[in-house]
Design a protein around this motif. Sequence first.
Motif, PDB file in Angstrom:
ATOM      1  N   GLU A   1      -3.227   4.206   7.766  1.00  0.00           N
ATOM      2  CA  GLU A   1      -1.945   4.894   7.951  1.00  0.00           C
ATOM      3  C   GLU A   1      -1.003   4.634   6.775  1.00  0.00           C
ATOM      4  O   GLU A   1      -0.265   5.518   6.339  1.00  0.00           O
ATOM      5  N   ALA A   2      -1.062   3.418   6.225  1.00  0.00           N
ATOM      6  CA  ALA A   2      -0.207   3.075   5.080  1.00  0.00           C
ATOM      7  C   ALA A   2      -0.667   3.769   3.796  1.00  0.00           C
ATOM      8  O   ALA A   2       0.092   3.869   2.836  1.00  0.00           O
ATOM      9  N   GLY A   3      -1.937   4.232   3.780  1.00  0.00           N
ATOM     10  CA  GLY A   3      -2.406   4.960   2.603  1.00  0.00           C
ATOM     11  C   GLY A   3      -3.666   4.430   1.953  1.00  0.00           C
ATOM     12  O   GLY A   3      -4.032   4.869   0.862  1.00  0.00           O
ATOM     13  N   ALA A   4      -4.346   3.496   2.599  1.00  0.00           N
ATOM     14  CA  ALA A   4      -5.583   2.948   2.016  1.00  0.00           C
ATOM     15  C   ALA A   4      -6.718   3.977   2.111  1.00  0.00           C
ATOM     16  O   ALA A   4      -6.830   4.696   3.102  1.00  0.00           O
ATOM     17  N   ASP A   5      -7.545   4.037   1.066  1.00  0.00           N
ATOM     18  CA  ASP A   5      -8.710   4.929   1.043  1.00  0.00           C
ATOM     19  C   ASP A   5     -10.005   4.192   1.374  1.00  0.00           C
ATOM     20  O   ASP A   5     -10.940   4.774   1.905  1.00  0.00           O
TER      21      ASP A   5
ATOM     22  N   ILE B   1       0.841  -1.205   0.000  1.00  0.00           N
ATOM     23  CA  ILE B   1       0.000   0.000   0.000  1.00  0.00           C
ATOM     24  C   ILE B   1       0.876   1.256   0.000  1.00  0.00           C
ATOM     25  O   ILE B   1       0.623   2.195  -0.751  1.00  0.00           O
ATOM     26  N   GLU B   2       1.924   1.235   0.817  1.00  0.00           N
ATOM     27  CA  GLU B   2       2.830   2.399   0.860  1.00  0.00           C
ATOM     28  C   GLU B   2       3.470   2.642  -0.504  1.00  0.00           C
ATOM     29  O   GLU B   2       3.534   3.782  -0.984  1.00  0.00           O
ATOM     30  N   ALA B   3       3.927   1.571  -1.146  1.00  0.00           N
ATOM     31  CA  ALA B   3       4.569   1.705  -2.462  1.00  0.00           C
ATOM     32  C   ALA B   3       3.566   2.213  -3.498  1.00  0.00           C
ATOM     33  O   ALA B   3       3.882   3.069  -4.338  1.00  0.00           O
ATOM     34  N   LEU B   4       2.347   1.691  -3.429  1.00  0.00           N
ATOM     35  CA  LEU B   4       1.312   2.109  -4.384  1.00  0.00           C
ATOM     36  C   LEU B   4       0.939   3.572  -4.174  1.00  0.00           C
ATOM     37  O   LEU B   4       0.715   4.305  -5.134  1.00  0.00           O
ATOM     38  N   ARG B   5       0.866   3.990  -2.912  1.00  0.00           N
ATOM     39  CA  ARG B   5       0.562   5.388  -2.589  1.00  0.00           C
ATOM     40  C   ARG B   5       1.557   6.313  -3.293  1.00  0.00           C
ATOM     41  O   ARG B   5       1.199   7.307  -3.890  1.00  0.00           O
ATOM     42  N   GLU B   6       2.837   5.931  -3.231  1.00  0.00           N
ATOM     43  CA  GLU B   6       3.894   6.730  -3.884  1.00  0.00           C
ATOM     44  C   GLU B   6       3.741   6.710  -5.398  1.00  0.00           C
ATOM     45  O   GLU B   6       3.883   7.732  -6.055  1.00  0.00           O
TER      46      GLU B   6
END
Length: 209
Positions: A180-184, A148-153
């Motif tokens: 927190e990792a970036g999921a919507d 998720i963090e990588a995808l957010r970037e």
Amino acid sequence: MLSANFGQLDREIDMINRSKADWFHLDVMDGLFVPNISFGMPIIQHIASKAIKPLDVHLMIVQPERYLKEFQQVGSNILTVHYEAVTHLHRCIQEIKSLGMKAGVSLNPHSPVHLLESILPELDLVLIMSVNPGFGGQKFIPHTLKKIEALREMIAASGSKALIEVDGGVDQQTAPLLVEAGADVLVAGSYVFGSPNPEATIQMLKELA
Ligand code: ZN
């Protein structure tokens, strides 16, 4: 909805309508892409007829491009296909959008997010599987957070407007970590329907997230 009680489906639909949930998430399984078979067009059409919120339809089927129009006709608003199940993904995404639906692509736990680099600007949604698809109630795979963090970037760098959705093992512990990792968008099934008060559980998850 996979974890709903289909013997009292209308009551389950009413509960989701009343609840703080934003979408209905429907897992369609073909017994080939995943071991299980879930439900098909008549059930989706019935849910669509009672739902007052968008239908987020997750196709865990091989060659989903065979049925895009049918899924649109029964009332799907968001249609997600698996990266691993489609050969001509770009064409498939264009077709979903031309039918007036939002288009999503899902990744199994073994598929890295960089596979989506070329298609990301076309997508409305990326669905990260945080368990192996095919059954409800499975254990969360921790590596999902890194994906998720990588995808957010990647999304930020590409200017894509795609939402990040996570499916599998969402509960009180994992929900805050995922956000927190970036999921919507978080999909919760057995955790909600298996709880004593599903409506309150949805509210609790929304407040955590
Ligand atoms: Zn799903």
